[in-house]
Design a protein around this motif. Structure first.
Motif, mmCIF file in Angstrom:
data_model
loop_
_atom_site.group_PDB
_atom_site.id
_atom_site.type_symbol
_atom_site.label_atom_id
_atom_site.label_comp_id
_atom_site.label_asym_id
_atom_site.label_seq_id
_atom_site.Cartn_x
_atom_site.Cartn_y
_atom_site.Cartn_z
ATOM 1 N N SER A 84 1.248 -0.882 -0.249
ATOM 2 C CA SER A 84 0.141 0.012 -0.298
ATOM 3 C C SER A 84 1.272 1.670 0.415
ATOM 4 O O SER A 84 0.681 2.545 -0.312
ATOM 5 N N GLU A 85 2.299 1.090 0.297
ATOM 6 C CA GLU A 85 3.205 2.139 0.013
ATOM 7 C C GLU A 85 4.438 2.282 -0.750
ATOM 8 O O GLU A 85 4.896 0.932 -0.685
ATOM 9 N N LEU A 121 1.054 6.328 -1.235
ATOM 10 C CA LEU A 121 0.427 5.915 -0.968
ATOM 11 C C LEU A 121 -1.386 5.463 -0.793
ATOM 12 O O LEU A 121 -1.418 5.783 -1.789
ATOM 13 N N ASP A 123 -4.621 4.258 -0.233
ATOM 14 C CA ASP A 123 -5.601 4.305 0.326
ATOM 15 C C ASP A 123 -6.839 3.168 -0.562
ATOM 16 O O ASP A 123 -6.481 3.361 -2.024
#
Length: 173
Positions: A84-85, A121, A123
């Motif tokens: 996710s990053e 990032l 999300d």
């Protein structure tokens, strides 16, 4: 001053890519069409049925990939999956912390990419980029971002790390 052949945005002399649309700016003497002003590797054509008329043709997505970075200078696609990053940067010597996405093969040093330049990032509801205090800064669609502050990204945004440029493609799941 240079004028972008694709979007007619005015750029300062010496820029290689348009900060507005990412098109290649180096003109060829005697060229009259936009296609003549684009090197072959920037006329992206990821679908054989599509004409080579648009430098911003979206790549086809693997169903499991939500976000892809496309290097504008080569057309290479860098799928972002499994995390996710992602840190973006280049590898240099014996640095102890390595970026998740190594841009060294794309002339990162020559184009001003820092070793740990930016953080993406991913999300569920948004995707952001944060400049990690890089020496040459980060831009989104030509607008410089403040270091250490997250900025939202949208499908088709042009990300500039120094003079390195990539387009981000975001697919809704």
């Amino acid at each position: 001053m240079a004028v972008c052949p694709a979007c007619r945005h005015v750029e300062k002399e010496g820029e290689l890519f348009c900060t507005h649309c990412g098109a290649y700016l180096a003109s060829v003497e005697g060229s009259s069409s936009e296609a003549d002003l684009q090197p072959d590797h920037l006329n992206f054509n990821f679908d054989a049925e599509q004409p080579k008329s648009d430098a911003q043709v979206k790549p086809k997505f693997d169903p499991s990939i939500r976000v892809t970075l496309q290097v504008l200078s080569t057309g290479d696609q860098l799928p972002l999956k499994g995390k996710s990053e992602f840190t973006l940067g280049r590898i240099s010597g014996t640095q102890p912390i390595l970026p998740d996405i190594d841009l060294t093969p794309y002339q990162a040093y020559e184009t001003g990419v820092s070793r740990l330049h930016a953080l993406l990032l991913l999300d569920l509801d948004k995707i952001t980029i944060t400049d990690l205090g890089s020496a040459n800064g980060t831009r989104i669609n030509g607008d410089r971002v403040t270091a250490h502050a997250p900025y939202p990204l949208q499908d088709g945004d042009i990300i500039s790390l120094g003079n390195f440029k990539a387009c981000i493609y975001i697919r809704d799941l």
